[in-house]
Design an enzyme around this catalytic site. Structure first.
Site, PDB file in Angstrom:
ATOM      1  CG  ASP A  29      -1.886   1.103   1.295  1.00 53.96           C
ATOM      2  OD1 ASP A  29      -2.757   1.154   0.413  1.00 53.96           O
ATOM      3  OD2 ASP A  29      -1.782   1.937   2.218  1.00 53.96           O
ATOM      4  CD  GLU A  87      -2.308   2.371  -3.469  1.00 52.14           C
ATOM      5  OE1 GLU A  87      -3.432   2.841  -3.732  1.00 52.14           O
ATOM      6  OE2 GLU A  87      -1.884   2.236  -2.303  1.00 52.14           O
TER       7      GLU A  87
END
Length: 551
Positions: free
Chosen positions: A215, A283
């Protein structure tokens, strides 16, 4: 823990095939909304395990599971309070081990979503850090003194709105939070923080995970000098990272993220992963430099395997020209890297609604994704053709949507429960148990898995065939790519291992024709996917038509 012999066998298989992730199709599961096995209205790990057969039936290579770690759930698991524990609402470590074992039985790899840039303010590390300036974890988070006026240290903004700095009366300092105030940022300039996060990765690798989705990977390291971000030219603003109503888009984010110092940590993380044959997809959240960062973070064999690109998660429907230019830009700035593409995920409106797609257009786009160079992510329910759900304000759970309503409705519309049947709660929770944490969208019920299963003309069947297309042709997984737009016609040529595939897509309503040339024949899978036939050396494509040729 999973049987160690099985874990070691899985590791050996990955090491023997270190490029297993290249060109893979990955299915994203949002745990809260996939399957509730306990009847409390929230999805869980046992529920996921019970539905792995469905995921495997799609033909995908791996499943990415969004966070299930212990958390106060202010950001629904993306605020971790213990990296080594499963939150009780999702089950237990034993449930996770069972999920891994079942996935591996079905031939599925498992990637878990690691949130390393920040923790919850309820994490034991932060509770200790905020006590005073001298405790062992005092510098594990980003603390800074106020300006003489009492104002925050600089002008950095939070993606969730307002300043990225929160005052703490105990330490009499501000702490950095790029997201919610309850999500303090870890200080990657502290070696002990990096060391501990690498041990977290090892903990899950030892339990048998095949890799990670990382993330906000470019948010890990901040500028140690805390310099102000400059203003961004209004002409360059876009809402790829944050909604247009958020002034976060008004800054050029030079100092609060995407720092060059991040590269050293990523190399350390990859070194930890290599002996396990594990892969990571990062990401990248950067509206201006996303693909450039992708290139940096995936170059060579000592960085990340892939990065998750946002260009096809954009608000506007991709035209042939946009897709071609995006791929050309990847060639320029990430020639040695590897992208992972997605149309939908847990953070953006579902692409069927976002782009206003007809059934024919939706079918064309998934075949297009399977023909693009890179890996691919499918988001749960996408295979059913689910549109974005309309969640009433009183039912909203997402703090992002509550903050910016009604101009931005948040992320709940793409997070409503998966529909397995047309019965009560769509089969997400069985019978009349507790109301699901988000309401099941009535318009989703006719598209439930059971309603489409066995129908060869269904969207579900089409997705299975599209994934099978990629698996049947290694050139689509790893071959070289030439791509060009000719008006509304997108022409993709994939080559490798003595094989060529020519994929043609009409990304508009009007008919187009293309002279393919000699030697091409329709791929065996083309007719079942609804591809246009080859007539001599010419192909004529109607609205949203496509053709799949090989030689």
């Amino acid at each position: 823990m999973n049987d160690m012999s099985n874990v070691q066998a899985a590791i050996a298989a990955r090491v023997e095939n270190p490029d297993w992730w290249r060109g893979a199709v990955i299915y994203q599961v949002y745990p809260r909304s996939f399957q509730d096995s306990s009847g409390d209205g929230v999805g869980d790990l046992a529920g996921i395990a019970s539905r792995l057969d469905h995921i495997a039936s799609l033909g995908v290579d791996a499943v990415w599971i969004s966070p299930f770690f212990k958390s106060p759930m202010k950001d629904f698991g993306y605020d971790v309070s213990d990296y080594r524990e499963v939150d009780p609402m999702f089950g237990s470590l034993a449930d996770f081990d069972a999920l891994i074992a079942r996935a591996h039985e079905l031939g599925l790899k498992v990637l878990i979503d690691l949130v390393l840039s920040h923790t919850s303010d309820q994490h034991a590390w932060f509770k200790e850090s905020r006590k005073d300036h001298a405790n062992p974890k005092a510098d594990w988070y980003v603390w800074a003194d106020a300006k003489p006026t009492g104002a925050p240290p600089n002008n950095w903004l939070s993606i969730f709105g307002g300043s990225a700095w929160q005052w703490d009366g105990g330490r009499m300092q501000y702490y950095l939070h790029n997201f919610l105030t309850s999500q303090p940022d870890l200080n990657f300039h502290c070696p002990a923080v990096q060391d501990e996060l690498l041990r977290v990765a090892e903990f899950w690798l030892d339990r048998g995970v095949d890799g990670f989705r990382l993330d906000t990977i470019n948010f890990y390291v901040h500028d140690a000098e805390l310099r102000d971000n400059p203003a961004l030219d209004p002409a360059l603003r876009n809402d790829q990272t944050a909604p247009a109503v958020n002034p976060y888009n008004w800054q050029e984010h030079l100092y609060d993220k995407s720092r060059p110092e991040n590269l050293a940590f990523l190399k350390r993380l990859r070194a930890v992963m290599k002996p396990y044959g594990a892969a990571a997809v990062g990401e990248v959240g950067d509206a201006q430099l996303g693909l450039e960062i992708l290139g940096q973070y995936t170059a060579g064999d000592d960085m990340m395997n892939m990065c998750y690109a946002f260009e096809l998660l954009a608000k506007d429907k991709p035209t042939a020209g946009y897709v071609a230019e995006t791929m050309h830009r990847v060639e320029r700035v990430a020639a040695d890297g590897w992208a992972c593409w997605a149309f939908s995920n847990h953070d953006v409106p579902r692409h069927i609604s976002r782009w206003g797609l007809s059934e024919a257009a939706a079918r064309a786009y998934v075949v297009l994704m399977m023909c693009l160079r890179g890996s691919a992510c499918l988001y749960q329910g996408e295979e059913l053709g689910l549109p974005e759900a309309d969640v009433a304000f009183e039912d909203l759970q997402d703090p992002y949507g509550i903050e910016f309503w009604p101009e931005f409705k948040g992320r709940d519309g793409c997070r409503t429960p998966m529909v397995w049947d047309a019965g009560v709660h769509g089969g997400f929770s069985h019978g009349n148990e507790a109301r699901p944490w988000l309401p099941v969208a009535p318009e989703h019920l006719p598209r439930a898995v059971e309603e489409q299963e066995g129908d060869s003309a269904s969207m579900l069947a089409h997705y299975r065939r599209a994934v099978a297309l990629r698996k049947a042709h290694e050139v689509l997984r790893s071959g070289a790519q030439e791509i060009a737009a000719q008006g509304d016609l997108l022409v993709i040529r994939r080559t490798g291992q003595g094989r060529e595939v020519l994929a043609l897509f009409n990304l508009a309503e009007g008919p187009v024709s293309h002279e393919a040339g000699a030697g091409w024949t329709a791929l065996e899978e083309a007719a079942a996917l609804g591809a246009a036939p080859l007539e001599g050396e010419r192909v004529t494509l109607g609205a949203w038509g496509f053709a799949l040729l090989g030689r």
